[in-house]
Design an enzyme around this catalytic site. Structure first.
Site, PDB file in Angstrom:
ATOM      1  N   ARG A 151       0.720  -0.844   0.069  1.00  9.35           N
ATOM      2  CA  ARG A 151      -0.035  -0.070   0.107  1.00  9.35           C
ATOM      3  C   ARG A 151       0.801   1.377   0.211  1.00  9.35           C
ATOM      4  O   ARG A 151       0.227   2.342   0.499  1.00  9.35           O
ATOM      5  CB  ARG A 151      -1.004   0.069   1.245  1.00  9.35           C
ATOM      6  CG  ARG A 151      -2.129  -1.023   1.183  1.00  9.35           C
ATOM      7  CD  ARG A 151      -3.130  -0.874   2.162  1.00  9.35           C
ATOM      8  NE  ARG A 151      -4.090  -2.171   2.282  1.00  9.35           N
ATOM      9  CZ  ARG A 151      -3.847  -3.077   3.167  1.00  9.35           C
ATOM     10  NH1 ARG A 151      -2.782  -2.987   3.862  1.00  9.35           N
ATOM     11  NH2 ARG A 151      -4.641  -4.159   3.233  1.00  9.35           N
ATOM     12  N   LYS A 188       1.780  11.042 -11.762  1.00 12.40           N
ATOM     13  CA  LYS A 188       0.922   9.854 -12.713  1.00 12.40           C
ATOM     14  C   LYS A 188       1.846   8.684 -12.741  1.00 12.40           C
ATOM     15  O   LYS A 188       2.660   8.793 -13.303  1.00 12.40           O
ATOM     16  CB  LYS A 188       0.602  10.396 -13.751  1.00 12.40           C
ATOM     17  CG  LYS A 188      -0.467  11.617 -13.920  1.00 12.40           C
ATOM     18  CD  LYS A 188      -1.275  11.864 -15.262  1.00 12.40           C
ATOM     19  CE  LYS A 188      -2.300  12.937 -15.175  1.00 12.40           C
ATOM     20  NZ  LYS A 188      -3.115  13.172 -16.584  1.00 12.40           N
ATOM     21  N   GLU A 205       6.538  17.276 -25.999  1.00 14.39           N
ATOM     22  CA  GLU A 205       5.966  17.677 -24.875  1.00 14.39           C
ATOM     23  C   GLU A 205       6.627  19.025 -24.540  1.00 14.39           C
ATOM     24  O   GLU A 205       6.059  19.754 -23.808  1.00 14.39           O
ATOM     25  CB  GLU A 205       6.341  16.758 -23.570  1.00 14.39           C
ATOM     26  CG  GLU A 205       5.645  15.144 -24.131  1.00 14.39           C
ATOM     27  CD  GLU A 205       4.301  14.950 -23.630  1.00 14.39           C
ATOM     28  OE1 GLU A 205       3.616  16.057 -23.209  1.00 14.39           O
ATOM     29  OE2 GLU A 205       3.479  14.133 -24.001  1.00 14.39           O
ATOM     30  N   LYS A 246       5.149  22.671 -15.766  1.00 13.95           N
ATOM     31  CA  LYS A 246       4.505  21.531 -15.420  1.00 13.95           C
ATOM     32  C   LYS A 246       4.144  21.530 -13.884  1.00 13.95           C
ATOM     33  O   LYS A 246       3.064  21.348 -13.449  1.00 13.95           O
ATOM     34  CB  LYS A 246       4.970  20.142 -15.814  1.00 13.95           C
ATOM     35  CG  LYS A 246       4.054  18.885 -15.320  1.00 13.95           C
ATOM     36  CD  LYS A 246       4.190  17.795 -16.248  1.00 13.95           C
ATOM     37  CE  LYS A 246       3.179  16.719 -15.710  1.00 13.95           C
ATOM     38  NZ  LYS A 246       3.252  15.269 -16.449  1.00 13.95           N
ATOM     39  N   GLU A 293      -5.815  16.457 -11.357  1.00 12.07           N
ATOM     40  CA  GLU A 293      -6.526  16.964 -12.526  1.00 12.07           C
ATOM     41  C   GLU A 293      -7.855  17.038 -12.469  1.00 12.07           C
ATOM     42  O   GLU A 293      -8.660  16.360 -13.172  1.00 12.07           O
ATOM     43  CB  GLU A 293      -6.227  15.687 -13.415  1.00 12.07           C
ATOM     44  CG  GLU A 293      -6.319  15.900 -14.746  1.00 12.07           C
ATOM     45  CD  GLU A 293      -5.960  15.048 -15.817  1.00 12.07           C
ATOM     46  OE1 GLU A 293      -5.330  14.156 -15.402  1.00 12.07           O
ATOM     47  OE2 GLU A 293      -5.917  14.978 -17.005  1.00 12.07           O
ATOM     48  N   ARG A 318      -4.792  21.396 -14.800  1.00 11.91           N
ATOM     49  CA  ARG A 318      -4.124  20.269 -15.049  1.00 11.91           C
ATOM     50  C   ARG A 318      -4.363  19.742 -16.585  1.00 11.91           C
ATOM     51  O   ARG A 318      -3.573  19.092 -17.159  1.00 11.91           O
ATOM     52  CB  ARG A 318      -3.781  19.240 -13.994  1.00 11.91           C
ATOM     53  CG  ARG A 318      -3.061  18.129 -14.255  1.00 11.91           C
ATOM     54  CD  ARG A 318      -2.392  17.455 -12.983  1.00 11.91           C
ATOM     55  NE  ARG A 318      -1.788  16.407 -13.358  1.00 11.91           N
ATOM     56  CZ  ARG A 318      -1.083  15.702 -12.668  1.00 11.91           C
ATOM     57  NH1 ARG A 318      -1.185  16.066 -11.221  1.00 11.91           N
ATOM     58  NH2 ARG A 318      -0.256  14.641 -12.830  1.00 11.91           N
ATOM     59  N   ASN A 346      -2.758  17.890 -21.194  1.00 14.14           N
ATOM     60  CA  ASN A 346      -3.352  16.911 -22.223  1.00 14.14           C
ATOM     61  C   ASN A 346      -3.741  17.271 -23.740  1.00 14.14           C
ATOM     62  O   ASN A 346      -4.143  16.598 -24.313  1.00 14.14           O
ATOM     63  CB  ASN A 346      -4.569  16.230 -21.698  1.00 14.14           C
ATOM     64  CG  ASN A 346      -4.546  15.557 -20.409  1.00 14.14           C
ATOM     65  OD1 ASN A 346      -3.450  14.979 -20.071  1.00 14.14           O
ATOM     66  ND2 ASN A 346      -5.356  15.690 -19.448  1.00 14.14           N
ATOM     67  N   HIS A 367      -3.214  14.909 -26.439  1.00 13.08           N
ATOM     68  CA  HIS A 367      -3.239  13.801 -25.795  1.00 13.08           C
ATOM     69  C   HIS A 367      -4.378  12.783 -26.161  1.00 13.08           C
ATOM     70  O   HIS A 367      -4.598  11.639 -26.325  1.00 13.08           O
ATOM     71  CB  HIS A 367      -2.925  13.712 -24.538  1.00 13.08           C
ATOM     72  CG  HIS A 367      -1.542  13.990 -24.129  1.00 13.08           C
ATOM     73  ND1 HIS A 367      -1.106  15.064 -24.258  1.00 13.08           N
ATOM     74  CD2 HIS A 367      -0.773  13.198 -23.591  1.00 13.08           C
ATOM     75  CE1 HIS A 367       0.247  15.039 -24.309  1.00 13.08           C
ATOM     76  NE2 HIS A 367       0.388  13.870 -23.324  1.00 13.08           N
ATOM     77  N   HIS A 370      -3.767   9.378 -27.989  1.00  9.66           N
ATOM     78  CA  HIS A 370      -3.999   8.067 -27.176  1.00  9.66           C
ATOM     79  C   HIS A 370      -4.806   7.419 -28.411  1.00  9.66           C
ATOM     80  O   HIS A 370      -4.672   6.271 -28.621  1.00  9.66           O
ATOM     81  CB  HIS A 370      -4.808   8.207 -26.026  1.00  9.66           C
ATOM     82  CG  HIS A 370      -4.026   8.807 -24.883  1.00  9.66           C
ATOM     83  ND1 HIS A 370      -4.536   9.016 -23.787  1.00  9.66           N
ATOM     84  CD2 HIS A 370      -2.688   8.806 -24.837  1.00  9.66           C
ATOM     85  CE1 HIS A 370      -3.605   9.264 -22.849  1.00  9.66           C
ATOM     86  NE2 HIS A 370      -2.524   9.084 -23.515  1.00  9.66           N
ATOM     87  N   HIS A 405       4.907   8.010 -28.149  1.00  8.92           N
ATOM     88  CA  HIS A 405       3.847   8.555 -27.301  1.00  8.92           C
ATOM     89  C   HIS A 405       3.947  10.166 -27.968  1.00  8.92           C
ATOM     90  O   HIS A 405       2.972  10.580 -28.483  1.00  8.92           O
ATOM     91  CB  HIS A 405       4.152   8.490 -25.745  1.00  8.92           C
ATOM     92  CG  HIS A 405       3.395   9.247 -25.269  1.00  8.92           C
ATOM     93  ND1 HIS A 405       1.770   9.332 -25.046  1.00  8.92           N
ATOM     94  CD2 HIS A 405       3.589  10.491 -24.563  1.00  8.92           C
ATOM     95  CE1 HIS A 405       1.039  10.502 -24.524  1.00  8.92           C
ATOM     96  NE2 HIS A 405       2.056  11.039 -23.976  1.00  8.92           N
TER      97      HIS A 405
END
Lengths: 360, 360
Positions: B120, B142, B184, B226, B236, B240, B244, B247, B251, B264
Site C-alpha cells: 500500500r 501520474k 512535450e 508542469k 487533475e 491540469r 493533455n 493527448h 491516445h 507517445h
C-alpha cells in the site's frame, strides 16, 4: 439508524448503521458525483441483495452497471480484479462514476482497490454485508489483493465517501462468518476499550443470537474505536498498528494453510491467543487474563489454538509480514486487557514458545 | 546542477537537473527511509546505467536489489508489473524500502505504480533517462499501466520523493526518442508559455544537436511549467487538464495502431496538430499560427499528420478517454499560441473535420 463520522479532513465520511438501509437510495444520492454507478458484488451476496439495491437506485434515476465476482479469499487476486476493470471499461464507466462494493471484506477490498486504480481513482461507496466487513474493512480505507507470496501485499489506502452497514444483511450470514466478525469486535476491546470488553463479556450470547440492538451497539462501538485510531494515523505509521493484534500470527496461519481454509477472523482469534500468550510470558498478563480472553473467543465460537504448521514455518511466514521494519518483527501485544502496545523486542525464542503453546 | 522544487505541501520534492547525477549517491541518501533500495529498470537502459547507479549506492552503504523489465510500451501491463512485485517479495523488500525507477516513461510509470501499490505504498525516487520522462512523467505523480481497452487506465497518483534528471543519459537516446520528448517540450510553450515558445523557435536545432546548456534550459523550463500546473491541481480536476493538449487524439492514434507502433510523443505531435486545426476552425488560431506550430514539430523531426484510421475509429477510441465526463469529450484546444483552454462544446462534426484535415 445511527450515524458515525470518520474524521479524515477533506476525506471525512459517514457510516450509517441500521436496518433496511439497502433500500435507502436517499442516503446514497448526496454522495454521487453523477447519476452513474457500478456495483461490485459476489456470487453469494448478489443473488440475495443486488436486485434490491439496483431497484432503489434505478428508481432514483441512477444508471447502474454490475459485476459479480466468485466468492472467497482465494479469488482476491489480479485475475479477478481485472474482471472489474473489464466491465468498467466495456460499459464505459467514467472517472466520475461511483463504484459501490456490496458484500464482505473481499468484495470491499477488491472493489476499493479497483476504485483506487481505475483511471487513477473514482469515487467509492461501501455496503458491507458481513459483520467482519462492517466492523473492520468499512473503516480505514485499506484496500488490497493478495500475492502468492503474501496476503494484502498489493493495494492502496483509499477512503470511501459513504458506508452503509445494513444490520438485516447479517440475518443471511453463516454462523461461522458471524463468529469470525466477532473476533475483530473483541479485538477492539482488547487493544483500547476495557469498558467495551466488559460489555462483551456480559452480552456475547446476544450477539451470537443476532439481536439487532446488541449488534448495532457492537458495530457502532467497534467502528468508533477504529475510526479514532485511523483518524489519528491514516497510513499506519504509529497507533494504527495496534489494530493488527493477532494479525501477524493470523496471516501466517492463513498463508500456511492456503487462503480460504480458515476464515480471517478465525485466524485472528488463534493469532491473538499467541499474542496474549507472549504477553503473559513477558509478565504483562496473568493466567487469569489469558483464560478470560480464551473464554470470550470460545463463547463466540472461535478457535483458540492455531494449526500445527511447525514453529519454523510460522516464523518464516511472519518474516514476510508488512509489519517487518529494518528486519525486526513489530508485534502487537497487550500490556493489560484493554491496552495494546507495539513491541519490536521479542526474541525469536520467546515468540517460538508462545506459538508452540498455542498450537494444537 | 539546477534544482527545482515541486510545491505539493507535505509531498513536495526536488528535481535536480545536471550532468553526471547518476553517480551522486549523496543526492539520494537524504531521501531514503532505510539504506535499502530496489531499482526498476529495463533491458535497454539497465546495461548502460544500472551498474553506475548500483556502484554509487553500494559504496554509500546501501543494499540494492534490481529488476529489469522488457523494453517498450507493449510491456506496460499487469504481467510485467507483477515481475516487480515478485522480486520485491522474493527479496523481502519492506514498506520502508525505496523503489528507484531508472529509465524512460514506461519504467517510471510502472515503477511508480508498483511503489504506490506495494504494501500500500513505499517511497519512490525517479531517475528518468529519456527527454520525455525528464520533462513529463518526472513531474505530477501520474503512474499507470495499460489495459487492452485503453492506455493508462489502471494507475495511481503517487509522488516521488526526488527526481534526478541526468542530462548525460540523453547522449545514448535514439534520435527518434529525443524528438518524441521535444513534442512535450513544445506543448508547454503552446498551452501557457508564449515566451518559451519563442525561445524554442530560436533554439530548436540546438536541442536536436543535444547541446547541454540548451537541454538543461528546456528541461528546467518544462518542469517548472508542469510543476506550476500540478501544484495548482494535483489530481487533475481543472487546469491540469491543459497538459493533455493533443493527448486525447494522440491516445486514439496509439491505441488504434497498437501500442508501440508510434512513440507517445509522435502521437502527441500529430494529435496536437488536430487540436490546433480544430482551434483554427473555431476561429481562435490563424492559418499562420497552424503553420508555425507545424514547422516547429517538423524541425523537431515529428509527424504533423495522424495515420488514416478512419474518422469513426478515431471518435470511438476517443470516447474511451479518461477526459470524457458525463458523456462529453473535454478537449484541450488553443485560444492563441501560448494559451490553452478546456473545451467541451465541440460538435462531433467539427471534431471529425479537424481529424480528417490532419490525417494522411
Amino acid at each position: 439508524m445511527r450515524t458515525l463520522n470518520v474524521a479524515l479532513g477533506d476525506r471525512a465520511y459517514p457510516i450509517h448503521i441500521g436496518r433496511g438501509l439497502l433500500d435507502r437510495a436517499d442516503l446514497v444520492l448526496p454522495h454521487l458525483k453523477t447519476r452513474r454507478v457500478a456495483i461490485v458484488t459476489n456470487d453469494v451476496v448478489g443473488p440475495l441483495y443486488l436486485h434490491r439495491l439496483c431497484s432503489a437506485l434505478e428508481a432514483a434515476g441512477v444508471q447502474v452497471s454490475a459485476v459479480s465476482l466468485p466468492d472467497g479469499e482465494a479469488h482476491k487476486d489480479w485475475a479477478t480484479l481485472n474482471r472489474i476493470f473489464d466491465v468498467l471499461l466495456a460499459e464505459r464507466c467514467e472517472r466520475s462514476t461511483t463504484l459501490i462494493a456490496l458484500g464482505g471484506g473481499v468484495v470491499g477490498d477488491m472493489g476499493g482497490f479497483a476504485a483506487a486504480c481505475y483511471q487513477r481513482g473514482m469515487p467509492f461507496i461501501q455496503i458491507p454485508t458481513t459483520l467482519l466487513a462492517q466492523v473492520d474493512s468499512s473503516v480505514g480505507g485499506k484496500t488490497a489483493i493478495n500475492h502468492p507470496l503474501g496476503k494484502n501485499m498489493i493495494g492502496a489506502f483509499y477512503q470511501p465517501r459513504l458506508v452503509l452497514a445494513d444490520i438485516e444483511t447479517l440475518n443471511t450470514l453463516p454462523g461461522r462468518e458471524l463468529s469470525a466478525g466477532l473476533a475483530e469486535v473483541i479485538k477492539y476491546g482488547l487493544i483500547r476499550d476495557a469498558e467495551f470488553l466488559g460489555w462483551l463479556e456480559g452480552n456475547l450470547e446476544r450477539l451470537v443470537a443476532r439481536e439487532p440492538d446488541a449488534l448495532a451497539h457492537a458495530i457502532e462501538r467497534s467502528c468508533r474505536n477504529k475510526a479514532e485510531v485511523v483518524a489519528a494515523d491514516e497510513t499506519e505509521r504509529g497507533e494504527r498498528a495496534l489494530l493488527n493484534l493477532g494479525h501477524t500470527f493470523g496471516h501466517a496461519i492463513e498463508t500456511g494453510l492456503g487462503y480460504g481454509e480458515w476464515l480471517h477472523g478465525e485466524a485472528v482469534a488463534a493469532g491473538t491467543m499467541m499474542a496474549v500468550e507472549l504477553s503473559r510470558r513477558l509478565g504483562w498478563l496473568s493466567e487469569v487474563d489469558v483464560a478470560r480472553v480464551a473464554a470470550l473467543f470460545e463463547r463466540a465460537g472461535l478457535p483458540v489454538y492455531g494449526p500445527k504448521l511447525g514453529v519454523e514455518r510460522y516464523l518464516d511466514l511472519m518474516a514476510h509480514d508488512k509489519k517487518v521494519e529494518a528486519g525486526r518483527l513489530r508485534l502487537i501485544l497487550l500490556r493489560s486487557l484493554g491496552q495494546g502496545v507495539i513491541h519490536a523486542d521479542a526474541s525469536p525464542a520467546e515468540i517460538s514458545k508462545a506459538i508452540e503453546a498455542r498450537c494444537r
